[in-house]
Design an enzyme around this catalytic site. Structure first.
Site, PDB file in Angstrom:
ATOM      1  CG  ASP A 141      -1.765   1.232   1.360  1.00  0.00           C
ATOM      2  OD1 ASP A 141      -1.771   2.052   0.408  1.00  0.00           O
ATOM      3  OD2 ASP A 141      -2.418   1.397   2.410  1.00  0.00           O
ATOM      4  CD  GLU A 147      34.923  12.563   7.671  1.00  0.00           C
ATOM      5  OE1 GLU A 147      34.772  13.370   8.608  1.00  0.00           O
ATOM      6  OE2 GLU A 147      35.921  12.571   6.934  1.00  0.00           O
ATOM      7  CD  GLU A 187      30.491  14.803  13.593  1.00  0.00           C
ATOM      8  OE1 GLU A 187      31.687  15.113  13.446  1.00  0.00           O
ATOM      9  OE2 GLU A 187      29.596  15.647  13.853  1.00  0.00           O
ATOM     10  CD  GLU A 216      33.625  14.119  15.999  1.00  0.00           C
ATOM     11  OE1 GLU A 216      33.779  15.161  16.667  1.00  0.00           O
ATOM     12  OE2 GLU A 216      34.288  13.885  14.978  1.00  0.00           O
ATOM     13  CD  GLU A 237      33.521  11.227  12.145  1.00  0.00           C
ATOM     14  OE1 GLU A 237      33.213  12.351  12.591  1.00  0.00           O
ATOM     15  OE2 GLU A 237      34.464  11.037  11.356  1.00  0.00           O
ATOM     16  CG  HIS A 276      32.566  16.725   7.865  1.00  0.00           C
ATOM     17  ND1 HIS A 276      33.507  16.590   8.869  1.00  0.00           N
ATOM     18  CD2 HIS A 276      31.790  17.771   8.229  1.00  0.00           C
ATOM     19  CE1 HIS A 276      33.328  17.531   9.776  1.00  0.00           C
ATOM     20  NE2 HIS A 276      32.282  18.256   9.416  1.00  0.00           N
ATOM     21  NE  ARG A 303      40.048  20.141  10.413  1.00  0.00           N
ATOM     22  CZ  ARG A 303      39.916  18.846  10.165  1.00  0.00           C
ATOM     23  NH1 ARG A 303      38.736  18.275  10.223  1.00  0.00           N
ATOM     24  NH2 ARG A 303      40.958  18.109   9.865  1.00  0.00           N
ATOM     25  CD  GLU A 319      35.929  17.147   4.942  1.00  0.00           C
ATOM     26  OE1 GLU A 319      35.520  16.740   6.040  1.00  0.00           O
ATOM     27  OE2 GLU A 319      37.042  17.685   4.792  1.00  0.00           O
ATOM     28  NE  ARG A 357      34.669  21.081   7.563  1.00  0.00           N
ATOM     29  CZ  ARG A 357      35.184  20.170   8.380  1.00  0.00           C
ATOM     30  NH1 ARG A 357      35.762  19.083   7.885  1.00  0.00           N
ATOM     31  NH2 ARG A 357      35.130  20.327   9.691  1.00  0.00           N
TER      32      ARG A 357
END
Length: 472
Positions: A53, A132, A134, A214, A222, A271, A341, A360, A362
């Site tokens: 359904d 990655e 977390e 972390e 993580e 990330h 970062r 990457e 982030r």
């Protein structure tokens, strides 16, 4: 070895399977399932599928067109590590029972189309994704939302707020806010639990690179999977969340991928590493900034240009934007850097190997539907390459040391889910290429998120509003 229906039947016999569990991802991103006895599985099942359904699945069919099919993909066969009876798990693709056409709002189908579109462009043949993710491990979670009351409370033996609790005995070793990355036990209470999660993933054939505590107090952790092709990683992400939640549950804990469950401590991000390859050669290695290629810089340009719209899929909850707050460590600055970062896009510098060159992104968080999020990121990157979008100069300065006039020139990611949804409404042509995301997917995503989540939160008084305003 590529699994065929015949291989799956043989695997079931070898493992003395009694139950077959059919799974698929709903629109918002929760794994769904139903089970059949092994007698209901044969070679023809992989063409005929099973009916269900579709009107009962969030964001899918109306009641007058509810019948749908889920067609198992033999390549996804795995044994469930938690059920009491030997159970074979198969992930399925969703189809219309009359036309047999794949369903446009099936997230897995969107990921399949994203991979197909990459190949059709000639730019590359494989998009590798490395998330990655977390998460928090809590001991107790209570919440309620009623017309006249609302509360939530989370607790953890690791929570610094329990440093004065009478635990008979309280043995301390509770990590302070933002200081849990990453001391050894007894400060880290969850080493064995994370190792069991990691080894269970490994037993399922999912390659894990590391696990660790972390930054935040109260069990933030993580576990990193090794990069894999986009669709495969979408499948692995649903297994990832399933395994972590069930291992924790077995030991009297609970896992959440909610981005910001704690005030005044780090939220959980995801990330997401992206690289594109062609004929076994990495496309993002070169002689430009930080050792990347011109194509990588253009891909970054596409992600930065479309970031606000992409956030509707990579950061899809109202809670996501409790993490994405300017002025903190959150990657909200729409810029790129090799080391900074707080930039939305970073170029990792851990290895000089061309095979390791990647970008990457982030900004994403783990509340997302991986199939949709990874597909949106790839489509933004491909748009950047196709249109040679210049990402501008890298941001290698200390964000927090910039004068206000210079900081004002750096655009930011959306500050709320409504902002992200508005950006998606205004900027989604890049997602429609190759029919990867269809107009009905975009329209339904915006309407579902607006009515079921944004409005639901906005209409309710917040407990802190009583603290601020009750005595006015």
């Amino acid at each position: 070895m590529t699994m065929t229906p015949e291989n799956v039947i043989a695997m079931a016999k070898e493992n003395k399977v009694k139950v077959v569990d059919i799974r698929f991802m709903d629109f918002p991103g929760v794994w769904q399932h139903f089970s059949v006895p092994i007698s209901e599985l044969d070679v023809s099942t992989f063409e005929d599928g099973y009916g269900f359904d579709g009107s009962s699945i969030r964001g899918w069919q109306p009641i007058n067109a509810s019948d749908m099919l889920v067609i198992p993909d033999p390549a996804t066969a795995r044994m469930d590590p938690f059920f009491a009876d030997p159970t074979l798990v198969l992930i399925g693709n969703i189809a219309d029972p009359i036309t047999r056409e794949p369903y446009s709002r099936d997230p897995r189908h969107i990921a399949q189309k994203a991979e197909a579109y990459l190949r059709s462009t000639g730019i590359g043949d494989t998009a590798f994704i490395g998330p990655e993710a977390e998460f928090f491990i809590f001991d107790n979670v209570q919440f309620e939302s009623r017309s006249n009351s609302a509360f939530y409370e989370v607790d953890s033996v690791e929570g610094i707020w329990n440093s004065g609790r009478d635990e008979m005995p309280n043995q301390a070793y509770k990590p302070r806010h933002k200081e849990a990355y990453f001391p050894v036990p007894p400060m880290d209470k969850f080493q064995d639990l994370r190792s069991e999660m990691m080894l269970t993933l490994q037993d399922l054939g999912i390659v894990v690179e590391c696990q660790h505590h972390e930054v935040a107090t109260a069990g933030q952790s993580e576990i990193d999977m090794r990069f894999a092709p986009l669709l495969q990683m979408g499948d692995q992400m649903v297994w990832f969340k399933y395994v972590l939640k069930n291992v924790a549950y077995k030991h009297g804990h609970t896992v959440t991928f909610m981005p910001k469950p704690l005030f005044e401590d780090n939220g959980s991000g995801m990330h997401t590493h992206l690289s594109i390859w062609k004929d076994g050669t990495p496309l993002f290695a070169g002689d430009k900034y930080a050792g990347v290629s011109q194509e990588a810089l253009w891909a970054i340009g596409g992600i930065l240009k479309h970031c606000s719209a992409v956030c509707a899929f990579t950061n899809p909850t109202t809670n996501s934007y409790k993490r994405l707050v300017p002025g903190f460590e959150a990657p909200v600055n729409l810029a790129y850097s090799s080391r900074n970062r707080s930039a939305a896009v970073r170029i990792p510098m851990y290895s000089a190997s061309p095979k390791a060159k990647r970008i990457e992104f982030r900004t994403p968080d783990p509340s997302c539907n991986g199939y949709l999020a990874f597909s949106a990121v790839l489509m933004a990157a491909l748009d950047g390459i196709e249109n040679k979008i210049d990402p501008g100069s890298p941001l290698d300065k200390d964000i927090y040391g910039l004068p206000p006039e210079e900081l004002a020139e750096i655009p930011s990611a959306p500050g709320s889910l409504p902002e992200a949804l508005a950006a998606l409404k205004a900027d989604h042509e890049f997602l429609l290429k190759g029919d990867v995301f269809t107009p009905d997917v975009i329209e339904k995503w915006i309407s579902y998120k607006t009515t079921k989540e944004v409005n639901a939160v906005n209409l309710r008084p917040h407990p802190h509003e009583f603290f601020l305003y009750f005595d006015i």
